[in-house]
Design an enzyme around this catalytic site. Structure first.
Site, short mmCIF file in Angstrom:
data_model
loop_
_atom_site.label_atom_id
_atom_site.label_comp_id
_atom_site.label_asym_id
_atom_site.label_seq_id
_atom_site.Cartn_x
_atom_site.Cartn_y
_atom_site.Cartn_z
N GLU A 125 43.94 19.80 21.37
CA GLU A 125 43.61 19.54 19.97
C GLU A 125 42.86 20.73 19.38
O GLU A 125 41.81 21.12 19.89
CB GLU A 125 42.74 18.28 19.89
CG GLU A 125 42.50 17.82 18.47
CD GLU A 125 41.58 16.60 18.39
OE1 GLU A 125 40.57 16.58 19.11
OE2 GLU A 125 41.87 15.70 17.60
N LYS A 172 24.52 6.36 14.66
CA LYS A 172 24.23 7.80 14.65
C LYS A 172 25.41 8.55 14.04
O LYS A 172 26.50 8.57 14.60
CB LYS A 172 24.02 8.33 16.08
CG LYS A 172 23.49 9.76 16.06
CD LYS A 172 23.69 10.49 17.38
CE LYS A 172 24.87 11.40 17.40
NZ LYS A 172 24.86 12.50 16.44
N GLU A 195 37.72 5.67 19.73
CA GLU A 195 38.76 6.31 18.90
C GLU A 195 38.63 7.80 19.13
O GLU A 195 37.65 8.42 18.70
CB GLU A 195 38.53 5.98 17.43
CG GLU A 195 38.77 4.53 17.08
CD GLU A 195 40.19 4.11 17.31
OE1 GLU A 195 41.08 4.98 17.31
OE2 GLU A 195 40.42 2.91 17.54
N CYS A 236 41.81 13.47 12.52
CA CYS A 236 42.41 13.15 13.82
C CYS A 236 43.88 12.79 13.68
O CYS A 236 44.64 12.91 14.63
CB CYS A 236 41.64 11.99 14.46
SG CYS A 236 41.51 10.56 13.38
P1 NDP Z 1 32.31 14.69 19.25
O1 NDP Z 1 32.91 13.90 20.36
O2 NDP Z 1 31.74 16.00 19.56
O3 NDP Z 1 31.14 13.86 18.55
C1 NDP Z 1 31.32 12.57 18.00
C2 NDP Z 1 29.97 11.90 17.89
O4 NDP Z 1 29.46 11.68 19.20
C3 NDP Z 1 28.92 12.74 17.18
O5 NDP Z 1 28.06 11.91 16.46
C4 NDP Z 1 28.22 13.41 18.34
O6 NDP Z 1 26.95 13.88 18.00
C5 NDP Z 1 28.17 12.28 19.33
N1 NDP Z 1 27.97 12.66 20.71
C6 NDP Z 1 28.13 13.86 21.31
N2 NDP Z 1 27.80 13.79 22.63
C7 NDP Z 1 27.45 12.50 22.87
C8 NDP Z 1 27.04 11.79 24.04
N3 NDP Z 1 26.91 12.37 25.22
N4 NDP Z 1 26.78 10.46 23.92
C9 NDP Z 1 26.92 9.85 22.75
N5 NDP Z 1 27.29 10.47 21.60
C10 NDP Z 1 27.56 11.78 21.67
O7 NDP Z 1 33.43 14.76 18.13
P2 NDP Z 1 33.36 15.59 16.78
O8 NDP Z 1 32.16 15.17 16.00
O9 NDP Z 1 33.57 17.02 17.12
O10 NDP Z 1 34.63 15.01 16.01
C11 NDP Z 1 35.90 15.50 16.14
C12 NDP Z 1 36.70 14.68 17.13
O11 NDP Z 1 36.76 13.33 16.71
C13 NDP Z 1 38.14 15.14 17.24
O12 NDP Z 1 38.52 15.16 18.59
C14 NDP Z 1 38.91 14.08 16.49
O13 NDP Z 1 40.25 13.94 16.87
C15 NDP Z 1 38.11 12.86 16.80
N6 NDP Z 1 38.36 11.83 15.81
C16 NDP Z 1 39.08 10.72 16.17
C17 NDP Z 1 39.40 9.76 15.23
C18 NDP Z 1 40.17 8.53 15.59
O14 NDP Z 1 40.17 7.59 14.79
N7 NDP Z 1 40.83 8.48 16.73
C19 NDP Z 1 38.99 9.91 13.82
C20 NDP Z 1 38.23 11.12 13.57
C21 NDP Z 1 37.93 12.03 14.54
P3 NDP Z 1 26.73 15.41 17.54
O15 NDP Z 1 27.71 15.70 16.48
O16 NDP Z 1 25.35 15.42 17.06
O17 NDP Z 1 26.97 16.21 18.77
#
Ligand code: NDP
Length: 480
Positions: free
Chosen positions: A384, A173, A248, A282
């Site tokens: 963040e 997803k 991550e 990130c």
């Molecule tokens: P989110 O945690 O909001 O979402 C990440 C993914 O999880 C999306 O596909 C989201 O769907 C999905 N999601 C949301 N709620 C659920 C749930 N309850 N169960 C399963 N999946 C769910 O993160 P963001 O998309 O806002 O991304 C930014 C974040 O990602 C920042 O905190 C950043 O630091 C982190 N990040 C970390 C990295 C690393 O390597 N450590 C690399 C890149 C980013 P939907 O978008 O449809 O809500």
């Protein structure tokens, strides 16, 4: 208007509900395509397809999986212009950056694991003359891969490639905010000859589709990249089911500049590490710590170069700062700038929303923002922000720099600028971060384990670590 489809069992299909969500171009603030509003019924179809495809895909000789994945990498390279444009329109990043970073690295991810598929090995241990033990690593089954919006195709491929390479089938997803490149990618999967059901992409909302993947009893391994709050939620669902979990998560990364650093390089790379992709990486260094003796000079030059960054239409080749991903995220970033002022911070440059005349006048743009005068304990330096906002603070000694750098609950990455060899090693060993760059930033060798510590994640990705994550190990002991 284009309707994106789910990709299940090799078919592009509508969501069972028949419902769609708007997909907004953040540079213009307008809806430009529709995304399936999928739910657990679509996830079930995807799991059924992935389970049916597993035996064949996992049983192939590694070179056969290699051949399909290598073709896929070539197709990404072939379509780099179209994919870069789609990534830029979906996410708001400059198209030039989409091509040089996201799409280039998406191809590199697939190519790396295509090759790794042929070199995966496991261990054998002779217990003297008495026994031989060997470790058999078999693909875990159907893998669940959930990726965020900030580097859409890059992180999507980073999750799925090792799973496919070891022989897992996948239900994936992408973020609901950036669905387009994963959708275009499925077309390349078909062209590359990936068998039906091996990769299934279910589009939609996190709490519906993401949660259904996490909760599904037939998905034993979840690889997730996203925010720490979501990561904890996933853990609370998947933990009791004893699933394998790789998380991550977010970061609040320090960027430490010692007085003996190469000054020009430290400033120019810090500009990149602060503001690339509008600060929505990130690994961006959002807390810059500078040794007192060069603090004033560093701040003056850093602010001068920040003011030169062009905020503008992501499709314009001169643009360095594009649009933030959504209106909600724009409000969040502006809210943090207000908070920084309330906490006593001084805005040296930036701090405001930007209106770009013309087609982007309703887009979500923010000036690159530099803030001083805040200690490490305030919320601005603890939470963040994930936007083009950095703080700068001076330090007096190496010990103080380490203390300040480690003063958050995160532990994703850190950057260190010094020409003192032993200091580089000494400080690196003391920083509580999973990744430390010395005199560089964002350099990657895909063989190295990647990942954060503390609130930034659990489990390491990259190299063999990622492939092993998607396997279960069985020890076979033969008494001689
Ligand atoms: P989110 O945690 O909001 O979402 C990440 C993914 O999880 C999306 O596909 C989201 O769907 C999905 N999601 C949301 N709620 C659920 C749930 N309850 N169960 C399963 N999946 C769910 O993160 P963001 O998309 O806002 O991304 C930014 C974040 O990602 C920042 O905190 C950043 O630091 C982190 N990040 C970390 C990295 C690393 O390597 N450590 C690399 C890149 C980013 P939907 O978008 O449809 O809500």
């Amino acid at each position: 208007m284009e309707k994106i489809s789910n990709y299940i069992n090799g078919q592009w299909i509508a969501p069972v509900s028949g419902a769609y969500l708007d997909n907004v171009n953040p540079a213009t603030g307008t809806v430009y395509s529709l995304i399936p509003d999928s739910d657990n019924r679509d996830v079930q179809l995807a799991v059924d397809a992935a389970k049916a495809a597993f035996e064949n895909w996992s049983g192939l000789l590694p070179e056969k999986r290699h051949a399909v994945l290598a073709r896929l990498a070539d197709l990404i390279d072939r379509d780099a212009d179209a994919l870069s444009l789609a990534e830029s329109i979906d996410q708001g990043k400059p198209v030039k950056l989409a091509k040089s970073m996201d799409i280039y690295r998406a191809g590199a991810n697939i190519r790396f694991y295509a090759t790794a598929a042929m070199h995966m090995a496991s261990e054998a241990h002779a217990s003297g003359n008495e026994a031989v033990n060997y470790t058999l690593r078999t693909p875990v089954g159907v893998a669940g891969c959930i990726s965020p919006w900030n580097l859409p195709l890059y992180l999507f491929t980073w999750k799925i490639a090792p799973a496919l390479a070891v022989g897992c089938t996948v239900v994936a997803k992408p973020s609901e905010l950036t669905p387009m490149t994963a959708y275009l990618f499925t077309r390349l999967c078909r062209e590359a000859g990936l068998p039906d059901g091996v990769l299934n992409v279910v589009q939609g909302l996190g709490p519906k589709v993401g949660q259904a993947i996490v909760d599904h009893p037939d998905i034993p391994a979840i690889s997730f990249t996203g925010g720490t709050v979501t990561g904890k939620k996933i853990t609370s669902s998947a933990g009791p089911m004893l699933k394998k979990l790789s998380l991550e998560l977010g970061g609040k990364n320090p960027n430490i500049v010692f007085a003996d650093a190469d000054f020009e390089k430290a400033v120019s790379t810090s500009i990149s590490s602060s503001f690339t992709n509008q600060g929505e990486i990130c690994l961006c260094g959002s807390r810059i710590l500078v040794e007192q003796s060069i603090y004033d000079r560093f701040v003056a030059e850093f602010v001068r170069q920040t003011r030169e960054l062009v905020v503008g239409d992501p499709l314009d080749e001169r643009t360095r700062i594009g649009a933030l991903v959504s209106e909600g995220h724009l409000r969040k970033v502006l809210g943090y700038i207000d908070l920084a002022i309330q906490e006593g911070g001084k805005i040296l440059t930036g701090g405001r929303q930007v209106t770009i005349p013309g087609r982007c006048e309703k887009g979500y743009f923010v000036e690159p923002t530099v803030i001083t005068g805040l200690n490490q304990q305030c919320r601005t330096n603890q939470e963040e922000i994930f936007g083009p906002v950095v703080t700068i603070q001076p330090f007096e000694s190496e010990e103080e720099a380490i203390r300040m750098a480690n003063a958050t609950t995160y532990g994703l990455s850190a950057t260190l600028w010094t020409s003192h060899l032993t200091r580089a090693h000494r400080v690196s060993a003391k920083l509580k971060s999973g990744i430390i760059w010395v005199n560089c930033w964002l350099y990657r060798d895909l063989r190295t384990p990647f990942g954060g510590t503390r609130q930034s994640g659990v489990g390491r990705e990259g190299g063999w670590e990622a492939m092993r994550f998607f396997t279960e190990a069985k020890n076979v002991c033969i008494r001689l």
